[in-house]
Write an enzyme that holds these catalytic residues in place. Sequence first.
Site, mmCIF file in Angstrom:
data_model
loop_
_atom_site.group_PDB
_atom_site.id
_atom_site.type_symbol
_atom_site.label_atom_id
_atom_site.label_comp_id
_atom_site.label_asym_id
_atom_site.label_seq_id
_atom_site.Cartn_x
_atom_site.Cartn_y
_atom_site.Cartn_z
ATOM 1 N N GLU A 59 1.586 -9.641 -27.003
ATOM 2 C CA GLU A 59 2.491 -9.568 -25.843
ATOM 3 C C GLU A 59 1.689 -9.781 -24.573
ATOM 4 O O GLU A 59 0.486 -9.553 -24.560
ATOM 5 C CB GLU A 59 3.127 -8.169 -25.759
ATOM 6 C CG GLU A 59 3.973 -7.807 -26.948
ATOM 7 C CD GLU A 59 4.349 -6.316 -26.933
ATOM 8 O OE1 GLU A 59 4.348 -5.692 -25.851
ATOM 9 O OE2 GLU A 59 4.619 -5.792 -28.021
ATOM 10 N N CYS A 116 4.424 -19.006 24.311
ATOM 11 C CA CYS A 116 3.327 -19.583 23.530
ATOM 12 C C CYS A 116 3.841 -20.713 22.629
ATOM 13 O O CYS A 116 4.748 -20.509 21.824
ATOM 14 C CB CYS A 116 2.685 -18.497 22.681
ATOM 15 S SG CYS A 116 1.444 -19.136 21.555
ATOM 16 N N ASP A 167 0.732 -6.863 -15.205
ATOM 17 C CA ASP A 167 -0.093 -6.107 -14.262
ATOM 18 C C ASP A 167 0.801 -5.389 -13.253
ATOM 19 O O ASP A 167 0.966 -5.821 -12.121
ATOM 20 C CB ASP A 167 -1.051 -7.067 -13.550
ATOM 21 C CG ASP A 167 -2.214 -6.312 -12.921
ATOM 22 O OD1 ASP A 167 -2.320 -5.090 -13.151
ATOM 23 O OD2 ASP A 167 -2.998 -6.950 -12.210
ATOM 24 N N LYS A 172 0.217 -8.802 -21.060
ATOM 25 C CA LYS A 172 -0.130 -7.521 -20.434
ATOM 26 C C LYS A 172 0.242 -7.615 -18.958
ATOM 27 O O LYS A 172 -0.453 -8.244 -18.161
ATOM 28 C CB LYS A 172 -1.623 -7.249 -20.604
ATOM 29 C CG LYS A 172 -2.048 -5.890 -20.109
ATOM 30 C CD LYS A 172 -3.471 -5.611 -20.558
ATOM 31 C CE LYS A 172 -4.011 -4.271 -20.112
ATOM 32 N NZ LYS A 172 -3.652 -3.819 -18.811
ATOM 33 N N CYS A 214 -5.416 -16.557 23.561
ATOM 34 C CA CYS A 214 -4.760 -17.348 22.525
ATOM 35 C C CYS A 214 -5.262 -18.793 22.578
ATOM 36 O O CYS A 214 -5.258 -19.396 23.657
ATOM 37 C CB CYS A 214 -3.252 -17.304 22.740
ATOM 38 S SG CYS A 214 -2.349 -18.452 21.686
ATOM 39 N N LYS A 257 -8.522 -8.916 -22.145
ATOM 40 C CA LYS A 257 -8.543 -9.118 -20.694
ATOM 41 C C LYS A 257 -9.076 -10.497 -20.348
ATOM 42 O O LYS A 257 -10.122 -10.898 -20.850
ATOM 43 C CB LYS A 257 -9.480 -8.073 -20.044
ATOM 44 C CG LYS A 257 -8.940 -6.649 -20.080
ATOM 45 C CD LYS A 257 -7.945 -6.452 -18.966
ATOM 46 C CE LYS A 257 -7.600 -5.011 -18.710
ATOM 47 N NZ LYS A 257 -8.610 -4.212 -18.071
ATOM 48 N N TYR A 272 8.451 -2.213 -23.417
ATOM 49 C CA TYR A 272 7.805 -2.671 -24.652
ATOM 50 C C TYR A 272 7.608 -1.601 -25.711
ATOM 51 O O TYR A 272 7.061 -1.865 -26.768
ATOM 52 C CB TYR A 272 6.454 -3.333 -24.342
ATOM 53 C CG TYR A 272 5.559 -2.495 -23.460
ATOM 54 C CD1 TYR A 272 5.354 -2.839 -22.141
ATOM 55 C CD2 TYR A 272 4.940 -1.353 -23.944
ATOM 56 C CE1 TYR A 272 4.557 -2.069 -21.319
ATOM 57 C CE2 TYR A 272 4.137 -0.580 -23.144
ATOM 58 C CZ TYR A 272 3.947 -0.940 -21.819
ATOM 59 O OH TYR A 272 3.162 -0.176 -21.010
ATOM 60 N N CYS A 308 -0.788 -12.451 20.240
ATOM 61 C CA CYS A 308 -0.779 -13.242 21.467
ATOM 62 C C CYS A 308 0.378 -12.727 22.319
ATOM 63 O O CYS A 308 1.483 -12.555 21.827
ATOM 64 C CB CYS A 308 -0.564 -14.716 21.125
ATOM 65 S SG CYS A 308 0.048 -15.666 22.517
ATOM 66 N N CYS A 320 -2.118 -20.995 23.947
ATOM 67 C CA CYS A 320 -1.472 -20.878 25.261
ATOM 68 C C CYS A 320 -2.351 -20.194 26.290
ATOM 69 O O CYS A 320 -1.988 -20.105 27.458
ATOM 70 C CB CYS A 320 -0.130 -20.165 25.153
ATOM 71 S SG CYS A 320 -0.262 -18.391 24.887
HETATM 72 S S1 IVH Z 1 1.092 -1.080 -24.988
HETATM 73 C C1 IVH Z 1 -0.052 2.792 -26.872
HETATM 74 N N1 IVH Z 1 2.088 -3.342 -24.045
HETATM 75 O O1 IVH Z 1 -1.468 -2.000 -19.860
HETATM 76 C C2 IVH Z 1 0.517 1.582 -26.247
HETATM 77 N N2 IVH Z 1 0.849 -1.967 -22.573
HETATM 78 O O2 IVH Z 1 -4.019 0.321 -20.833
HETATM 79 C C3 IVH Z 1 -0.128 1.271 -24.974
HETATM 80 N N3 IVH Z 1 0.686 -2.804 -20.276
HETATM 81 O O3 IVH Z 1 -1.140 0.723 -18.295
HETATM 82 C C4 IVH Z 1 0.519 0.312 -24.138
HETATM 83 N N4 IVH Z 1 1.867 -4.640 -20.605
HETATM 84 O O4 IVH Z 1 1.179 0.176 -19.365
HETATM 85 C C5 IVH Z 1 1.365 -2.239 -23.777
HETATM 86 N N5 IVH Z 1 3.033 -5.329 -23.330
HETATM 87 C C6 IVH Z 1 2.327 -4.239 -23.073
HETATM 88 C C7 IVH Z 1 1.804 -3.980 -21.783
HETATM 89 C C8 IVH Z 1 1.065 -2.835 -21.572
HETATM 90 C C9 IVH Z 1 1.187 -3.921 -19.711
HETATM 91 C C10 IVH Z 1 -0.129 -1.792 -19.572
HETATM 92 C C11 IVH Z 1 0.104 -0.393 -19.995
HETATM 93 C C12 IVH Z 1 -1.189 0.305 -19.611
HETATM 94 C C13 IVH Z 1 -2.192 -0.783 -19.743
HETATM 95 C C14 IVH Z 1 -3.017 -0.590 -20.991
#
Ligand code: IVH
Length: 713
Positions: free
Chosen positions: A123, A452, A127, A125, A429, A335, A234, A447, A432
């Site tokens: 999936e 201007c 942010d 991740k 500025c 990551k 999720y 300014c 102007c």
């Molecule tokens: S699973 C035990 N799935 O990433 C399950 N986390 O440290 C743990 N995050 O802050 C989380 N997208 O909230 C999972 N598709 C995703 C995610 C996800 C973002 C975040 C999660 C946590 C950090 C993982």
Amino acid sequence: MTQDPKEEAARAERLREALRRHGYLYHVLDRPEISDAEYDALMRELATIEDRYPELRTPDSPTQRVGGPPAAGFGTVRHPVSLLSLDNAFSEDDLRDFDRRVRSWLGEAGGSGAGEEIEFVAELKIDGLTVTARYENGLFVQGATRGDGDTGEDITHSLKTVRTLPLRLPEGAPPALVVRGECFMPVVSFQKLNREREEAGEELFANPRNAAAGSLRQLDPRIAAARNLDSFIYQVLYSEGGEVAGDQRQVESQRQVESQWQALECLSDLGFKVNPERRFCRDIGEVIEYCRSWSEKRASLPYEIDGLVIKVNSIAAQEALGARAKSPRWAIAFKFPAEQATTRVIDIIVQVGRTGAVTPTAILEPVRVAGSTVSRATLHNEDMIRQKDIRIGDTVVIQKAGDVIPEVVRSLTELRAGAERPFEMPVRCPECGSEIVRPEGEAVARCTGPACPAQRREGIIHFVSRGAMNIEGLGPEIIARLLETGKIRDAAGLYHLTYDDIRSLDRMGDKSAQNLIEAVDKTRRNPLGRLIFALGIRHVGERAAGLLARRFGSLHRLAAATFDELTSIPEIGPRIAESLLAYFREEANLDFIDRLERGGVVTGEEAPAGGEPAPAAGESAASAGPLSGKTVVLTGTLASLGRREVEELITGLGGRPSGSVSKKTDYVIVGENPGSKLDKAREILASGVKTNLQILNQDEFFELIGRGTGLGL
Ligand code: IVH
């Protein structure tokens, strides 16, 4: 409309159902079936019934997303199970190690043999900010932040405003359910928010993640509501009957949930927004391939991700694997390496925005990062430059935040040769020559030039931009030429341009001139929301502009609105209201609007909403009163009424209050201490031009509208 309480209750329930369904189609599935205006009309009808019968107002009603008063403080929420975090993998080797570890643990646990392939779900991740949502008997009752994993902050009031999070679950949902997901701010919303904050001299959010967190952790839910937050869910943290983390079996009573893949589908069936970018992988090789594909594609997403999360698919295997102190053994975060590059700062210049905000910008030696060439980066403000100690000539590390906005991360001071120069904010500025000042306690320098050219130009660029009036083909360069040659002095001038005016510009052909005339013309009947946004009133973004357009239906009704009327709209807070009042107090702005109208721009075609019923077709408000269709200007003050009340009165009688006098004005009402508008009116009458203009004193005015002296109105 029916008045029978029973029928009203049934109608309210049908409206709620319809609103829920259309909200889901729009926000979660992105497949609306009705227009925004139709949706709003349903919402208003429901709100009206609920106002009349407050006992019909259920907590899960779609009207209640921004319903509650500001929270007094943040309570704490104990999570039903600990919210674990994840171990990280930074390379493909790390992912292979994870796969090996999983097999060996499972082998030890007596499960599948070490030789069998493990199936995974990959999936994105997201942010954003981890949130949990608790549902009891299908109703959303509590939202929380992650906190320390065991106890989070109660953000129910803010989370309720996130439109992709259902307030009610469908029939058959578990009686108690807690889900976990990520709340985030889409990149465009983040950029827009920061632009607005920059102009308002407010501190900027460093990235969409902080912006989402900052918005949710507000006591006033209107702030979160105005910020276009979104969610992806999720995980089922807890559902009635199963109290172990990861036990997702009870999500749907009829169906056993045996895998993460199924769990995501169940969450989606329950109405949650589940990220569509997910992949079922038969082995770690497929996982690696999928991760690779995203390191290139991530820049195309409308939200930020910082990697992928890889989860063992089988729930039985997840249970067998269990967790360490802080993280499960069945999942890992892959990551992305940050996309960074080094380059040199050739110069630091300042740019003046439409509100006069002066923004230092680094001119860089062009360098490629995350798929495009970067040659400048905003440095935001002086404090940021000092903090990061960035000097002209420095070698710096740059990165694209979310792979979109280039920013200077830090300066490599060890590479300095001695000729580097610190940045000094200019005192005047560059466009102007007016003084640049930085008010006490504010981050932004401005300014102060009232005329201007940079501010003017930027104001017009905003006015014609895509989200505003959207005049196609009118770019910054042509705008600059129109200004330089005196053909226009502001955006209203665009609607008075002739073909010859445009044709006479350098490098402008017949066809281009004609196209531009047509492009301008097309925007004369733009929806009112676009026009309100285009005016560039501080704090009035696209969303607020749309709400105001729908509520007031015309620019004049908006101009006459009181503070209370403005703030009675959910999402319009005191800051926006004050800003609107200040804008419409300025004579110059009223004059600007008047010139827009005289240039043929329609300032009032949308049906008014809210309190008063919309006039029926063919019976517009303007044809109803004694001032129908008349343009009325007030100069000086009336003994009995304030300016805004007079304007309301005029509008109520079908007239158009205006801020300036022309031969098209119908009435000039002269109060005490009249100003130059009276002279102007006399001049017009004396000039002999064809006009319907009449000058009226107070009494004559009240006689005209049939209200006696107007005292005691
Ligand atoms: S699973 C035990 N799935 O990433 C399950 N986390 O440290 C743990 N995050 O802050 C989380 N997208 O909230 C999972 N598709 C995703 C995610 C996800 C973002 C975040 C999660 C946590 C950090 C993982």
